[in-house]
Design an enzyme around this catalytic site. Structure first.
Site, PDB file in Angstrom:
ATOM      1  N   ASP A   1       0.669  -1.149  -0.388  1.00 52.39           N
ATOM      2  CA  ASP A   1      -0.105  -0.241  -0.076  1.00 52.39           C
ATOM      3  C   ASP A   1       0.577   1.213  -0.056  1.00 52.39           C
ATOM      4  OD1 ASP A   1      -1.876  -1.890   0.569  1.00 52.39           O
ATOM      5  OD2 ASP A   1      -2.669  -1.647   2.303  1.00 52.39           O
TER       6      ASP A   1
ATOM      7  N   HIS B   1      -6.527  -9.234  -5.175  1.00 49.23           N
ATOM      8  CA  HIS B   1      -5.085  -9.801  -4.372  1.00 49.23           C
ATOM      9  C   HIS B   1      -4.347 -10.130  -5.445  1.00 49.23           C
ATOM     10  CE1 HIS B   1      -7.060 -10.164  -0.565  1.00 49.23           C
ATOM     11  NE2 HIS B   1      -6.237 -10.582  -0.337  1.00 49.23           N
TER      12      HIS B   1
ATOM     13  N   ARG C   1      22.129   8.534 -33.471  1.00 51.38           N
ATOM     14  CA  ARG C   1      23.515   8.802 -32.449  1.00 51.38           C
ATOM     15  C   ARG C   1      23.992  10.487 -32.652  1.00 51.38           C
ATOM     16  NH1 ARG C   1      24.568   4.276 -29.420  1.00 51.38           N
ATOM     17  NH2 ARG C   1      23.155   2.784 -29.488  1.00 51.38           N
TER      18      ARG C   1
ATOM     19  N   GLY D   1      25.212  -2.168 -21.559  1.00 49.32           N
ATOM     20  CA  GLY D   1      25.824  -1.038 -20.472  1.00 49.32           C
ATOM     21  C   GLY D   1      26.977  -0.135 -20.758  1.00 49.32           C
TER      22      GLY D   1
ATOM     23  N   GLU E   1      29.292  -6.031 -20.789  1.00 48.75           N
ATOM     24  CA  GLU E   1      30.653  -6.030 -22.105  1.00 48.75           C
ATOM     25  C   GLU E   1      30.873  -5.168 -22.790  1.00 48.75           C
ATOM     26  OE1 GLU E   1      27.030  -4.405 -25.425  1.00 48.75           O
ATOM     27  OE2 GLU E   1      27.156  -2.496 -24.279  1.00 48.75           O
TER      28      GLU E   1
END
Length: 769
Positions: A169, A286, A458, A561, A616
């Site tokens: 909540d 739920h 880019r 990344g 990477e």
């Protein structure tokens, strides 16, 4: 946040010697509780403490016996990805009576447990504090009754309590996000992307922001008198503008100003009768508690578990019971009863009709969400136009959440009276005049769309500055909002440097970081990183699950990344990796050998799986193939290896609730800043902005959004590797290693002091009384 330097001589692996810690989950379960339990157990064991599970919450504490069991390192394996709580949670009437609490105290004393970590909502935490307050009296009663000896009582003379708020909540004041909230939002957004829904008030509000709902009902701020006409008018207006679907979000407990309940059936009848619209109602219930925890909740739970153990072991008899939480990206400790008091004050303010106070008492995050939603929910442009043209452009690789930022920037600009312009295909589009007006309805439904609707490239502006300046003049652009990754940051810098030669570039500019790599200087988080993190974490879950039947297997996974190790590190923490190789933390062949040996030892335990992440660009020579071959060779006969390069799937997908909400707030705030800057820069009938603070990066720094001049950030940037020189998340890496059972030292020289909640909100409380 108050930070105190402790003597660095303290050995964290000996902090817990001779101490015992018990962990329990109580109240309604929430996704991420297991991550908190796992971290509490493993960090507790790391400090040399004994750690116990209390099964079935307070009921287990009262019943004792097999409900209180020693926890081991292996007993918390494979818990991270499970929803709910594996140690069980139960509502307990026995604990509400003093006799029950006396029995619970007896059970703890017999086991020598004087440190209790409680994960639950405000009721559970209030109960824990009462238990602590009564502790000496309970022990005296037990000695008198002959249940424990005086010696046992003196050894357990004080009980330390630390709470973690586990509740979907997010209604506990003093904390930005409770464990389970982000996962619940994931469940809701999955449904809301298609249909209408109901939820709790915080969930309802963030959902409304994240999906661009037409109306939201929350108990903290009931609608004004005559809301029925207003709602129908807005829905009819949206249909007239071409909207085919309207979404209304209702929180549990929604009510009118008079205090009468507003129900989903009532809304359905109103819309059907007055407008004749086909209306459907869905009550999620739920479903919101179920499913696998999100990456955010796993990281939140893990970080809070570490902080909880430290808070317990650093506590003295005079330390008040505290709650550990995150504010922004920083761990904080708050006095438990102050938080409970302010939470009660919210209820009191609502029952007395002081709704503005209730919103303020709920905290800054809730208030900001409410104010942003109110501004963006429906078109309300001023009568007088500003005659200002603001252009928006996306730069670099696409990422989830970019469109949320564009949508809120466009709508906030229209609300300010500006003309908004969309630049298609990055700086190329700006150079070639690919610029068109963009309206309120153009961006309808954009929050849930991945990628970049404007198109992005880019290309940097350096070689096209002349063409760009000509188009800025031609389209009479007075300000520029640049949304993107490292290229957006560098592109912004290039435009600022070109101001000396091209006066047309002397306009306010703001860069909003949006990239999966999270490598833009000036911000701790960037839009898109959370979605990528969830993609990696979910993939790691599936890969680990695939080995559930096949023992002795190690997976090596390559993440994106660039040179920034944020994704590999955070996914490592969220997925329970054994190692994460990144560029920022240099490693050599000896480190690789150590990791292999660590896995060989792990295979001798009951946990016969390994997970290795590699950024990477972590090392030019130790490639993913090299590491795979090394592990395969060295692990021969002990474990076999598999590798997986995740690739561009990390840039795709629909944005997570965090990225939608973050993008929405960033887009709105950027245009408000631009509007103020334009007023400052307006001279002699024209706009001229050439000061450093007229071109900024908007970023999240620690606990707030800040604007920082691009020129200032140059000194903080490693341009060769496209990363900031200092990165906050590197301090979290030791936690990942400790949770993977590496024998390393946790830096405890800097610890979190207790903060206060009451002082922040006291003016609100007194104003209403």
């Amino acid at each position: 946040m108050a930070k105190t330097l402790q003597p660095s001589s303290m050995d964290p692996t000996k902090m817990g010697l001779g101490r015992s810690i018990a962990v329990l989950t109580s109240g309604g379960d929430a996704q991420g509780m297991n991550a908190a339990v796992r971290a509490t157990v493993r960090v507790g064991l790391y400090t040399g403490a004994k750690v116990y599970f209390v099964h079935e919450g307070y009921q287990g504490l009262v019943d004792g016996g097999d409900n209180i069991k020693p926890a081991t390192w292996e007993s918390v394996s494979m818990m991270l990805q499970l929803g709910g709580t594996v140690i069980g949670s139960a509502r307990c009437k026995d604990f509400q009576a003093r006799e029950g609490r006396k029995q619970a105290a007896c059970n703890l004393v017999k086991l020598g447990i004087t440190n209790l970590c409680v994960i639950g909502g405000d009721g559970s935490l209030t109960g824990a504090n009462q238990f602590r307050t009564e502790w000496s009296g309970l022990l005296a009663d037990l000695v008198k009754a002959g249940k424990i000896t005086k010696d046992e009582a003196s050894k357990s003379s004080h009980l330390n309590i630390v709470g973690m708020v586990g509740s979907i909540d997010n209604d506990f004041c003093g904390t930005d996000m409770t464990i389970g909230t982000d996962s619940a939002l994931h469940r809701i957004i999955e449904v809301v992307d298609a249909i209408t829904t109901t939820a709790q008030s915080y969930l309802a509000l963030v959902t409304a922001l994240s999906c661009g709902a037409d109306w939201v009902f929350i108990p903290e701020m009931p609608p004004d008198e005559g809301w029925e006409e207003h709602l129908c008018r807005r829905l009819a207006d949206q249909r007239a503008r071409g909207s085919r679907l309207n979404v209304i979000i209702m929180a549990e407990g929604a009510m009118s100003r008079a205090g009468t309940p507003i129900t989903s059936d009532q809304i359905k009848k109103l819309v059907t009768d007055r407008l004749g619209f086909d209306t459907r109602t869905t009550v999620l219930g739920h479903v919101q508690r179920g499913g696998t925890p999100s990456a955010f909740d796993r990281i939140l739970g893990s970080r809070m578990g570490v902080e909880a153990v430290m808070a317990l072991l650093e506590a003295t008899p005079d330390t008040p019971a505290c709650v550990v939480s995150l504010s922004g990206n920083q761990a904080i400790r708050l006095p438990l009863m102050e938080c409970v008091q302010v939470t009660k004050d919210v209820t009191a303010a609502m029952s007395e009709g002081r709704f503005e106070d209730a919103i303020k008492l709920r905290g800054k995050s809730f208030e900001n969400n409410w104010n942003t939603y109110k501004l963006l929910a429906h078109i309300n442009p001023p009568d007088v136009k500003s005659n200002i043209n603001v252009a928006i452009v996306n730069i670099g690789a696409p990422c989830a959440g970019m469109n949320s930022a564009v949508r809120s920037a466009v709508r906030m600009g229209i609300i300010q009276g500006h003309n908004m312009l969309a630049v298609y295909d990055g700086f190329d589009g700006l150079a070639h005049g690919n610029i068109e007006p963009i309206t309120w309805t153009c961006v309808s439904g954009w929050t849930g769309k991945g990628g970049s609707m404007l198109g992005t490239k880019r290309t940097l502006p350096g070689k096209m500055v002349e063409e760009i300046s000509l188009n800025i003049a031609k389209h009479n652009i007075h300000a520029l909002v640049i949304i993107g990754g490292f290229e957006a940051y560098v592109g912004g810098l290039e435009l600022v440097q070109a101001r000396e030669k091209y006066e047309e570039l002397c306009i306010p500019m703001v860069v909003i970081p949006a990239t999966v790599s999270n490598n833009v200087p000036g911000s701790d988080f960037s839009i898109g990183a959370d979605t990528a993190l969830n993609t990696i974490t979910l993939t790691c879950d599936r890969i680990k699950q695939s080995a559930a039947g096949t023992k002795r297997r190690v997976f090596i996974i390559e993440t994106m990344g660039g040179y920034c190790g944020y994704l590999a590190t955070m996914a490592g923490l969220a997925a329970g990796a054994d190692a994460a190789y990144i560029y920022e933390e240099k490693f050599n062949i000896k480190d690789l050998e150590l990791n292999v040996e660590h896995l060989v030892q792990k295979m001798k335990t009951t946990v016969k799986r390994g997970l290795i992440l590699r950024n990477e660009n972590s090392n030019a020579n130790y490639t993913t193939d090299f590491i795979f071959n090394l592990y395969s060779e060295e692990g021969k006969g002990v474990f076999d290896c598999r590798k997986n390069v995740l690739g561009h799937m990390q840039q795709g997908g629909t944005p997570t609730p965090f990225d939608r909400n973050f993008g929405t707030k960033m887009g709105a705030k950027s245009v408000l800043w631009v509007t103020e800057k334009l007023k400052e820069c307006y001279r002699h009938g024209r706009i001229f902005a050439n000061t450093p603070d007229s071109a900024c990066v908007l970023g999240m720094r620690k606990r707030a959004l800040h604007f920082q001049p691009l020129a200032e950030l140059k000194a903080e940037t490693d341009f060769e590797h496209r990363i900031p020189k200092t990165q906050w998340w590197l301090k979290i890496r030791p936690i990942m290693k400790i949770l993977a059972k590496y024998d390393i030292k946790l830096d405890t020289s800097e610890h979190t002091d207790m903060e206060h909640v009451i002082k922040k909100t006291s003016h609100v409380v007194s104003a209403g009384k």
